[in-house]
Design an enzyme around this catalytic site. Structure first.
Site, short mmCIF file in Angstrom:
data_model
loop_
_atom_site.label_atom_id
_atom_site.label_comp_id
_atom_site.label_asym_id
_atom_site.label_seq_id
_atom_site.Cartn_x
_atom_site.Cartn_y
_atom_site.Cartn_z
N HIS A 1 0.74 -1.06 0.06
CA HIS A 1 -0.08 -0.01 0.04
C HIS A 1 0.98 1.32 0.01
O HIS A 1 0.45 2.15 -0.54
CB HIS A 1 -0.99 -0.06 1.38
CG HIS A 1 -0.48 0.10 2.75
ND1 HIS A 1 -0.08 -0.85 3.44
CD2 HIS A 1 -0.06 1.34 2.88
CE1 HIS A 1 0.13 -0.43 4.50
NE2 HIS A 1 0.25 0.85 4.56
N ASP B 1 1.64 -7.79 2.09
CA ASP B 1 1.59 -6.50 2.22
C ASP B 1 2.91 -5.99 1.67
O ASP B 1 3.74 -5.41 2.86
CB ASP B 1 0.78 -5.67 3.22
CG ASP B 1 0.49 -4.20 2.82
OD1 ASP B 1 1.20 -3.69 1.70
OD2 ASP B 1 -0.18 -3.66 3.43
N SER C 1 4.14 2.08 8.60
CA SER C 1 3.95 1.28 7.35
C SER C 1 4.83 1.02 6.62
O SER C 1 5.86 1.89 6.06
CB SER C 1 2.93 1.68 6.59
OG SER C 1 1.52 1.53 7.21
#
Length: 723
Positions: free
Chosen positions: A88, A224, A655
């Site tokens: 992402h 991810d 992240s």
């Protein structure tokens, strides 16, 4: 001032006591680990020293950590500048390179060699060279009796002088950030590389498996990750993109462990967490739970429902809106979890109990100078509530209607017309408008307008509704659909050719239309009312909050002498540490700490936009073709690990952060938090706060066995570490 600062950093023993500090709570500055955290981290199982994490004299773990684009974290994993981050985090780059014919979002992308790696205009990575305490210099001349604007002016002057006198190399930059509500300041010396190329990304059916339903949730089965490479000039220094740039040779590249993690194993997250507010008073937390989060959730509910309807019906539109949708949904679901977590852990009551203890200790400690600070702070938060709610309505509504965004960008350009950097601003707005039009669907935006304007017109006091909005609402028969149809049928600002040409040639032609175009008149009227009626009061009350929050922070350190405080996250480099552990989110519910590829197959729904699974991955699963990365379970079965959780304190910006084991080896990539624990931005609770990581073995399995990109694995240093 000196005695205040010692409260933060003077005693390592403060962290070790069992008072208010928790072993795995906090986002700690890496240069202070040796004094504050090293002993505790080693008690929890860490086998390296603080200098292995942060050292300015030789390569250390910090030299493998990058701020990825200024919004995520990445880690260097090869001597050729290979960087891992989240899918992402790299999604926008993948989207920009995608078309209907080359749908990298759907199919994934893998460069077979360096010549095929794709450049990404505007993408950068930043390394931290060193971090220096400059509190004395920045706070020189600052007095407690100063007004907030006077204090800030003095701080700004001192920072500017400090930056002018700081010696930097040709490739270094410097910035100063405040900590502990402006009671302390640090100088960050950085090095930024602007040639960052896309190397590989799995299809969204792997990299975003579960999408909206699984976002912020556990158990999780998402691969991810994405892969990039840093390029440098021939001298290994930062350089603008050029075809003949070469892969960057880093000071440090992370080794990768194939051992995996077990219950209670030490784990550490190293990255750039965005924003937390751990030291808010009870009234602020109550408003988050009861007022502000619910308002923002309601508006995004409406926006996302419309987007989803259109995206499910049109594959091209799905590509166009995928990044926007994900961005809106991310905070929307996070706020819901925040309310849930604060409610389940009695977050407001915990603050009230803490404040009662604070007041009791004040009296016992003869610290009368702070007697009124908490009461005053809660009082100002109560006063700001209606203005903050109006702010949330205004920003959420106008920020979701892209027609309003176009007009606001043109207004920003108009305001810059007589400024020295006008040409630069014009080029920037032209680029942003071009991208906005490229990904705009007028029907979607029109429906969002018709859905959100009722909130603006009906949910707030008449005082905060622009007269032009009331007038237009009457004009179009008090019918929101009719109002939307009229504005979107006639607005010149929905003609990209005319607007973009106007920006290129003579923007003043567009400015003249502000007085004629109904949509422009509406957003300008709404903005003027907000800026003239709401903003001044917000600024006035916020200045009071800033002053009182800073003093309350100082008071807490003097009152709670048995606690070592960590600073709120502010997008600077931090270390969080904890242990691998499951949790109990609700009565009768227990979650383990690992997930496996079995769970991906169990969730598989053919053709579903969230839970489809590529045929090749299903075949690899059937054949148990996991390469070097599968594991034997206690019953002799052979399984492929996917994700795991631990009690590391993380937030947005983390992240892509590396999850490191006790030896400092890469064991996973952080990408999310559990839903019930998203309130850790406000109130960390070790019982339910867990961060979610994709196991590095799943990353390597996808790269080698699924993508056939084994050449990337050969760049990395893999260690068994006791497997």
């Amino acid at each position: 001032m000196m005695s205040f600062l010692k409260k933060f950093f003077g005693l390592a023993a403060g962290l070790l006591c069992m008072g208010l500090a928790k072993a795995d709570e906090g986002m700690w500055l890496p240069q202070l680990l040796e004094n504050l955290n090293e002993k505790r981290m080693q008690q929890l199982g860490m086998k390296i020293g603080a200098k292995d994490i942060y050292d300015i004299n030789k390569g250390s773990l910090k030299d493998a950590i990058v701020s990825f684009g200024g919004f995520c974290t990445g880690e260097v994993v090869s001597e050729k500048g290979l960087v891992l981050t989240n899918h992402h985090c790299g999604f926008e780059a993948v989207q920009k390179h995608s078309t209907l014919d080359r749908n990298y979002i759907r199919d994934g992308f893998w460069a077979r060699n360096q010549a095929e790696e794709l450049p990404n205009e505007g993408l950068f990575v930043t390394f931290i060279v060193r971090i220096d305490d400059v509190s004395d210099q920045v706070l020189n001349g600052v007095r407690d009796d100063m007004k907030e604007n006077e204090r800030q002016s003095m701080v700004d002057r001192n920072i500017n002088m400090l930056k002018k006198t700081t010696k930097l190399s040709n490739f270094e930059n410097a910035f100063v950030s405040p900590f502990f509500e402006g009671n302390k300041y640090y100088l960050f010396i950085t090095e930024t590389f602007k040639d960052v190329r896309l190397v590989g990304a799995p299809p969204s059916s792997i990299g975003n498996f579960g999408q909206d339903s699984d976002n912020w949730m556990w158990p999780r089965h998402t691969g991810d990750f994405s892969v990039f490479r840093i390029y440098a000039g021939r001298d290994n220094r930062p350089a603008e993109y050029a075809p003949d740039n070469i892969p960057y040779v880093p000071k440090k590249a992370l080794s990768i462990s194939l051992r995996g993690m077990k219950q209670d194993d030490f784990t550490m997250i190293f990255g750039f967490p965005g924003r937390t507010s751990e030291y808010l008073p009870s009234e602020a937390v109550r408003q988050i739970v009861e007022v502000n989060d619910p308002a923002k959730i309601m508006i995004r509910d409406k926006t996302l429902a419309i987007m989803k309807k259109y995206m499910q019906a049109d594959e091209a539109l799905k590509i166009k809106y995928a990044s926007k949708y994900a961005g809106i949904a991310n905070a929307w679901k996070k706020w819901q979890g925040e309310i849930l977590g604060l409610t389940r852990t009695n977050g407001v009551q915990k603050k009230l109990n803490y404040e009662a203890d604070f007041q009791k200790r004040l009296e016992a400690g003869n610290l009368g100078k702070y007697r009124t600070v908490l009461g005053e702070l809660n009082k100002v938060y109560k006063a700001i509530e209606p203005y903050a709610l109006t702010r949330d309505y205004y920003l959420e509504i106008t920020g979701k209607i892209e027609l309003f965004g176009i007009i606001n960008r043109l207004r920003t350009l108009k305001d810059a017309a007589n400024k020295p950097d006008y040409a630069k601003e014009r080029a920037a707005q032209l680029e942003k408008l071009t991208a906005l039009y490229k990904n705009l669907n007028i029907d979607v935006d029109k429906d969002i307008f018709a859905e959100l304007l009722p909130v603006y017109m009906e949910k707030q006091k008449p005082l905060y509704i622009a007269p032009v909005a009331k007038q237009q609402f009457e004009q179009y028969g008090k019918d929101y659909q009719q109002w939307a149809a009229a504005l979107y049928a006639n607005s010149i600002f929905l003609d990209p050719a005319k607007v973009l040409e106007g920006v290129r040639s003579d923007p003043s032609v567009l400015y003249e239309l502000f007085e004629k175009d109904a949509a422009a008149k509406l957003i300008i009227g709404m903005a003027d009312l907000y800026n003239n009626t709401v903003t001044p009061k917000l600024n006035e009350l916020q200045a009071g909050i800033n002053r009182l929050q800073r003093r309350y922070m100082q008071a807490q350190t003097e009152v709670f002498t048995d606690k070592t405080f960590y600073p709120d996250a502010n997008s600077t480099l931090r270390v969080g540490f904890g242990k691998v552990d499951g949790y109990n989110p609700a009565d009768g519910v227990t979650y383990g700490y690992y997930t496996y590829l079995d769970g991906v197959i169990e969730k598989y729904i053919p053709g579903d936009y969230e839970f489809d699974v590529p045929e090749k991955l299903r075949r690899l699963y059937r054949e148990k073709d996991f390469g070097h990365y599968g594991v034997r379970d206690s019953l002799g079965g052979y399984r492929m690990p996917v994700c795991f959780i631990a009690s590391n304190h993380t937030t947005g910006g983390n992240s892509g952060s590396p999850a490191l084991d006790a030896n400092g080896n890469l064991t996973g990539i952080n990408f999310d938090r559990v839903w019930e624990g998203t309130m850790s931005d406000i109130s960390y609770d070790a019982s339910i706060c867990r961060n979610i990581m994709v196991d590095i073995r799943y990353v390597l399995f996808i790269i080698e066995k699924y993508a056939g990109a084994g050449h990337l694995i050969r760049e990395m240093k893999l260690v068994d570490a006791g497997k």
